[in-house]
Design a protein around this motif. Sequence first.
Motif, PDB file in Angstrom:
ATOM      1  N   GLY A 171       3.040   6.767  -2.262  1.00  0.00           N
ATOM      2  CA  GLY A 171       4.675   6.486  -3.106  1.00  0.00           C
ATOM      3  C   GLY A 171       5.113   5.138  -2.553  1.00  0.00           C
ATOM      4  O   GLY A 171       6.151   4.682  -3.000  1.00  0.00           O
ATOM      5  N   ALA A 172       4.791   4.718  -1.195  1.00  0.00           N
ATOM      6  CA  ALA A 172       5.477   3.545  -0.961  1.00  0.00           C
ATOM      7  C   ALA A 172       5.025   2.375  -1.454  1.00  0.00           C
ATOM      8  O   ALA A 172       3.747   2.129  -1.776  1.00  0.00           O
ATOM      9  CB  ALA A 172       5.276   3.489   0.545  1.00  0.00           C
ATOM     10  N   PRO A 173       5.798   1.351  -1.529  1.00  0.00           N
ATOM     11  CA  PRO A 173       5.201   0.250  -2.237  1.00  0.00           C
ATOM     12  C   PRO A 173       4.379  -0.724  -1.301  1.00  0.00           C
ATOM     13  O   PRO A 173       4.664  -0.654  -0.097  1.00  0.00           O
ATOM     14  CB  PRO A 173       6.656  -0.626  -2.487  1.00  0.00           C
ATOM     15  CG  PRO A 173       7.692   0.028  -1.388  1.00  0.00           C
ATOM     16  CD  PRO A 173       7.189   1.373  -1.442  1.00  0.00           C
ATOM     17  N   PRO A 174       3.306  -1.271  -2.034  1.00  0.00           N
ATOM     18  CA  PRO A 174       2.537  -2.102  -1.105  1.00  0.00           C
ATOM     19  C   PRO A 174       3.171  -3.224  -0.445  1.00  0.00           C
ATOM     20  O   PRO A 174       3.979  -3.929  -1.127  1.00  0.00           O
ATOM     21  CB  PRO A 174       1.390  -2.382  -2.184  1.00  0.00           C
ATOM     22  CG  PRO A 174       1.873  -2.302  -3.420  1.00  0.00           C
ATOM     23  CD  PRO A 174       2.994  -1.191  -3.498  1.00  0.00           C
ATOM     24  N   LEU A 175       2.626  -3.836   0.415  1.00  0.00           N
ATOM     25  CA  LEU A 175       2.989  -5.270   1.002  1.00  0.00           C
ATOM     26  C   LEU A 175       2.499  -6.363   0.086  1.00  0.00           C
ATOM     27  O   LEU A 175       1.378  -6.203  -0.286  1.00  0.00           O
ATOM     28  CB  LEU A 175       2.417  -5.501   2.533  1.00  0.00           C
ATOM     29  CG  LEU A 175       2.798  -4.249   3.481  1.00  0.00           C
ATOM     30  CD1 LEU A 175       1.993  -4.661   4.877  1.00  0.00           C
ATOM     31  CD2 LEU A 175       4.305  -4.460   3.788  1.00  0.00           C
ATOM     32  N   PRO A 200       6.877   9.560  11.584  1.00  0.00           N
ATOM     33  CA  PRO A 200       7.859   9.878  10.089  1.00  0.00           C
ATOM     34  C   PRO A 200       8.224   8.534   9.575  1.00  0.00           C
ATOM     35  O   PRO A 200       8.313   8.348   8.234  1.00  0.00           O
ATOM     36  CB  PRO A 200       8.960  10.584  10.457  1.00  0.00           C
ATOM     37  CG  PRO A 200       8.435  11.616  11.945  1.00  0.00           C
ATOM     38  CD  PRO A 200       7.531  10.475  12.650  1.00  0.00           C
ATOM     39  N   HIS A 201       8.466   7.574  10.481  1.00  0.00           N
ATOM     40  CA  HIS A 201       9.070   6.309   9.958  1.00  0.00           C
ATOM     41  C   HIS A 201       7.763   5.415   9.363  1.00  0.00           C
ATOM     42  O   HIS A 201       7.984   4.825   8.345  1.00  0.00           O
ATOM     43  CB  HIS A 201       9.666   5.345  11.113  1.00  0.00           C
ATOM     44  CG  HIS A 201      10.924   5.935  11.348  1.00  0.00           C
ATOM     45  ND1 HIS A 201      11.923   5.691  10.640  1.00  0.00           N
ATOM     46  CD2 HIS A 201      11.350   6.854  12.601  1.00  0.00           C
ATOM     47  CE1 HIS A 201      13.187   6.102  11.300  1.00  0.00           C
ATOM     48  NE2 HIS A 201      12.812   7.095  12.287  1.00  0.00           N
ATOM     49  N   PHE A 221       4.652   3.598   4.715  1.00  0.00           N
ATOM     50  CA  PHE A 221       3.122   3.045   4.321  1.00  0.00           C
ATOM     51  C   PHE A 221       2.209   4.337   3.672  1.00  0.00           C
ATOM     52  O   PHE A 221       1.316   4.356   3.331  1.00  0.00           O
ATOM     53  CB  PHE A 221       2.190   2.866   5.576  1.00  0.00           C
ATOM     54  CG  PHE A 221       2.886   1.608   6.087  1.00  0.00           C
ATOM     55  CD1 PHE A 221       2.516   0.225   5.673  1.00  0.00           C
ATOM     56  CD2 PHE A 221       3.461   1.521   7.297  1.00  0.00           C
ATOM     57  CE1 PHE A 221       2.951  -0.816   6.280  1.00  0.00           C
ATOM     58  CE2 PHE A 221       3.813   0.529   8.058  1.00  0.00           C
ATOM     59  CZ  PHE A 221       3.780  -0.778   7.349  1.00  0.00           C
ATOM     60  N   GLY A 222       3.324   5.409   3.649  1.00  0.00           N
ATOM     61  CA  GLY A 222       2.664   6.536   2.798  1.00  0.00           C
ATOM     62  C   GLY A 222       2.589   6.604   1.456  1.00  0.00           C
ATOM     63  O   GLY A 222       3.033   5.558   0.832  1.00  0.00           O
TER      64      GLY A 222
END
Length: 414
Positions: free
Chosen positions: A303-307, A294-295, A300-301
């Motif tokens: 909608g998560a901002p890219p690195l 879940p973390h 990284f799922g």
Amino acid sequence: ANASAASAALASLGLDDQALQAELEAAAKADASAKSDASRGEYTTAGLDATPALFLEEVTEETEASNADYLGLQTIVDETDPGERAENFKDRGNRVLQLARENKEVRKKFYKEAAMLYSMGLDVKCDDGKLNSQIASNRAHVHNLLGNYRKAINDCDTALDWWSGNVKACFRGAKAALQIPDFVAADRLCKAGLAIEPDNADLMAMGDKAAAAKEAESQAQRVVEERMSRALALADAIQQERGLTVGTAQFDAGHRTPAARADGAMVWPVTLLYPDSMSSDCIEQMPDSDAFGPHLDAMFGDGAPPLGWDSRGEYTRARVQLYWGRRRGAKGLTRRQLAEALLHNGVPGEDAPDPRETDGHFVEWVRVGEEQTLREVLAMPGHVVGGIHPCFFCLAKGTEGLRKFLHAAGPDLA
């Protein structure tokens, strides 16, 4: 010769300031002359013959035979009782101390000479307890002037052993104790003095200061002890209840520490290192009952901002993998060292352990199963938590960076 020497010494043992001043000046001149001769490579015994006996650094057979002042003093020792000799040394010390106040250029030397005279008075070991107490108290005063505060306290305690009514000893000892500072000793000596003179304003002022400082110091100590008690309890929860091995900190992970939660879980600050970019990320509070999946979904799922540094878009949820390094021969921190580390951001206090013993040596990389909980991973054989911050290496599957990373430990893992 002995009679005339005795007469001269008796005169100097009187309380005449001019005689004592002359003796001190003679000592200084003799010392300067000896140093001058030595600088020219000339060594004579003339200085020894003229140097006052009390200022000789050592007494030799030659001194005993030729130094008139020494012979005179020895005659006095033979002809006076211990009480008189102790009184003479006390009075001479008092006179030297007075001269020190009047001669700023050589004040420190005179202080030392006064202390020596008081010591000689005590060495007589006369039966007059009050006199011994006064001499010890006077020497304490000189130690205060020289900044030897612990010696001053010791002398004051000695003075009070000789005569419990010596209020000056209480004052001088308390004054020294406040300079160290030793508030316990200051409070004790002020109370002893006020028992003798209840209305002594100086002792009351110092006593109030010492008592307040002592209470503040005690309160600070109680806070330290309470913090240590909590840290030891947390160390027990980590080492005994969970069976974890904690080693030395490998890097500065900031001012974050684990904490026990009411439901029994332990919340950890977890660091993720990216070898590809030499950067890091952090899960600020991860309960050890949580699984990793879940973390990783949140980080990284969709909608998560890219690195920012991942220009190729390799670190996607489907490709991200976590690893930790298995170690062998690790003893880990002791209970006390771990408690110190919990209090000081991963640093196990002054008794710093040898990382080669606490951390063991690296064996292999181990991949983290996403369904595993943090507690399960940290408890795996060979897992050494670096400091108090669990650390995992984050890489992307199928990349050259992962291949190089795993090859560093052994190609069989690739």
